[in-house]
Design a protein around this motif. Structure first.
Motif, PDB file in Angstrom:
ATOM      1  N   GLN A  39      37.278  83.551 -23.595  1.00 19.76           N
ATOM      2  CA  GLN A  39      37.031  83.257 -25.012  1.00 19.76           C
ATOM      3  C   GLN A  39      38.214  82.525 -25.638  1.00 19.76           C
ATOM      4  OE1 GLN A  39      35.974  87.238 -26.249  1.00 19.76           O
ATOM      5  NE2 GLN A  39      33.787  86.773 -26.170  1.00 19.76           N
ATOM      6  N   ALA A  40      39.427  82.873 -25.218  1.00 20.65           N
ATOM      7  CA  ALA A  40      40.608  82.171 -25.720  1.00 20.65           C
ATOM      8  C   ALA A  40      40.601  80.715 -25.261  1.00 20.65           C
ATOM      9  CB  ALA A  40      41.877  82.874 -25.252  1.00 20.65           C
ATOM     10  N   ILE A  41      40.222  80.494 -24.016  1.00 20.42           N
ATOM     11  CA  ILE A  41      40.116  79.123 -23.506  1.00 20.42           C
ATOM     12  C   ILE A  41      39.070  78.352 -24.293  1.00 20.42           C
ATOM     13  CG2 ILE A  41      39.386  77.735 -21.516  1.00 20.42           C
ATOM     14  CD1 ILE A  41      40.653  79.955 -19.741  1.00 20.42           C
ATOM     15  N   LEU A  42      37.955  78.996 -24.557  1.00 13.97           N
ATOM     16  CA  LEU A  42      36.875  78.345 -25.298  1.00 13.97           C
ATOM     17  C   LEU A  42      37.293  77.997 -26.728  1.00 13.97           C
ATOM     18  CD1 LEU A  42      33.907  77.421 -25.196  1.00 13.97           C
ATOM     19  CD2 LEU A  42      33.289  79.700 -26.021  1.00 13.97           C
ATOM     20  N   SER A  43      38.011  78.889 -27.367  1.00 14.15           N
ATOM     21  CA  SER A  43      38.361  78.660 -28.776  1.00 14.15           C
ATOM     22  C   SER A  43      39.559  77.738 -28.959  1.00 14.15           C
ATOM     23  CB  SER A  43      38.614  79.991 -29.482  1.00 14.15           C
ATOM     24  OG  SER A  43      39.762  80.618 -28.949  1.00 14.15           O
ATOM     25  N   SER A  44      40.428  77.644 -27.963  1.00 10.06           N
ATOM     26  CA  SER A  44      41.620  76.829 -28.175  1.00 10.06           C
ATOM     27  C   SER A  44      41.804  75.690 -27.174  1.00 10.06           C
ATOM     28  CB  SER A  44      42.870  77.715 -28.152  1.00 10.06           C
ATOM     29  OG  SER A  44      43.003  78.328 -26.886  1.00 10.06           O
ATOM     30  N   GLY A  45      41.145  75.763 -26.048  1.00  9.78           N
ATOM     31  CA  GLY A  45      41.375  74.743 -25.027  1.00  9.78           C
ATOM     32  C   GLY A  45      40.205  73.803 -24.819  1.00  9.78           C
ATOM     33  N   ILE A  46      39.044  74.345 -24.721  1.00 12.66           N
ATOM     34  CA  ILE A  46      37.844  73.544 -24.478  1.00 12.66           C
ATOM     35  C   ILE A  46      36.894  73.810 -25.639  1.00 12.66           C
ATOM     36  CG2 ILE A  46      35.987  73.037 -22.855  1.00 12.66           C
ATOM     37  CD1 ILE A  46      37.695  74.328 -20.661  1.00 12.66           C
ATOM     38  N   VAL A  47      37.114  73.094 -26.721  1.00 11.67           N
ATOM     39  CA  VAL A  47      36.410  73.426 -27.955  1.00 11.67           C
ATOM     40  C   VAL A  47      35.106  72.674 -28.161  1.00 11.67           C
ATOM     41  CG1 VAL A  47      38.474  74.213 -29.145  1.00 11.67           C
ATOM     42  CG2 VAL A  47      37.858  71.800 -29.246  1.00 11.67           C
ATOM     43  N   SER A  48      34.889  71.604 -27.397  1.00 14.33           N
ATOM     44  CA  SER A  48      33.636  70.874 -27.579  1.00 14.33           C
ATOM     45  C   SER A  48      33.253  70.150 -26.289  1.00 14.33           C
ATOM     46  CB  SER A  48      33.760  69.863 -28.725  1.00 14.33           C
ATOM     47  OG  SER A  48      34.725  68.878 -28.403  1.00 14.33           O
ATOM     48  N   SER A  52      32.500  72.788 -22.678  1.00 12.75           N
ATOM     49  CA  SER A  52      32.528  73.874 -23.658  1.00 12.75           C
ATOM     50  C   SER A  52      31.196  74.617 -23.685  1.00 12.75           C
ATOM     51  CB  SER A  52      32.846  73.314 -25.044  1.00 12.75           C
ATOM     52  OG  SER A  52      32.799  74.332 -26.007  1.00 12.75           O
ATOM     53  N   GLN A  56      30.605  78.467 -22.560  1.00 13.19           N
ATOM     54  CA  GLN A  56      29.962  79.446 -23.448  1.00 13.19           C
ATOM     55  C   GLN A  56      28.801  80.142 -22.734  1.00 13.19           C
ATOM     56  OE1 GLN A  56      30.855  80.688 -26.553  1.00 13.19           O
ATOM     57  NE2 GLN A  56      29.291  82.131 -25.911  1.00 13.19           N
TER      58      GLN A  56
END
Length: 95
Positions: A39-48, A52, A56
């Motif tokens: 979730q940290a990777i998703l929110s700060s590293g791969i956001v779109s 992404s 998710q």
């Protein structure tokens, strides 16, 4: 001639049941930490983007695993105790 006795080491059975339960709880903790990292990777590293979206989806599937190992571990521990209780009732020996 072989005897018809069944010798059960109660302490060994309990020890194995507790060991398997504890290992399952540790795996459950690892899964929770893994989800937090994803979730940290998703929110700060791969956001779109496509990655992404795929991440998710993956997180959704990993989240579905939460609690499964815990349930299995509890079942193992309960089955161990039930087995010892059944053996006690058959043999009239308190473990």
């Amino acid at each position: 001639m072989a005897g018809k006795e069944l010798i059960i080491e109660e302490s060994n059975c309990r020890e194995i049941g507790n060991y398997l339960y504890n290992q399952g709880m540790e795996i459950e903790n690892i899964i929770n930490k893994y989800i937090t990292i994803l979730q940290a990777i998703l929110s700060s590293g791969i956001v779109s983007g496509d990655v992404s979206i795929a991440l998710q989806t993956y997180i959704t599937y990993v989240n579905a695993m939460k609690g499964q190992i815990e349930n299995i571990s509890k079942a193992i521990k309960n089955q161990t105790e039930d087995f010892l209780r059944d053996m006690e009732s058959v043999d009239n020996i308190t473990f």
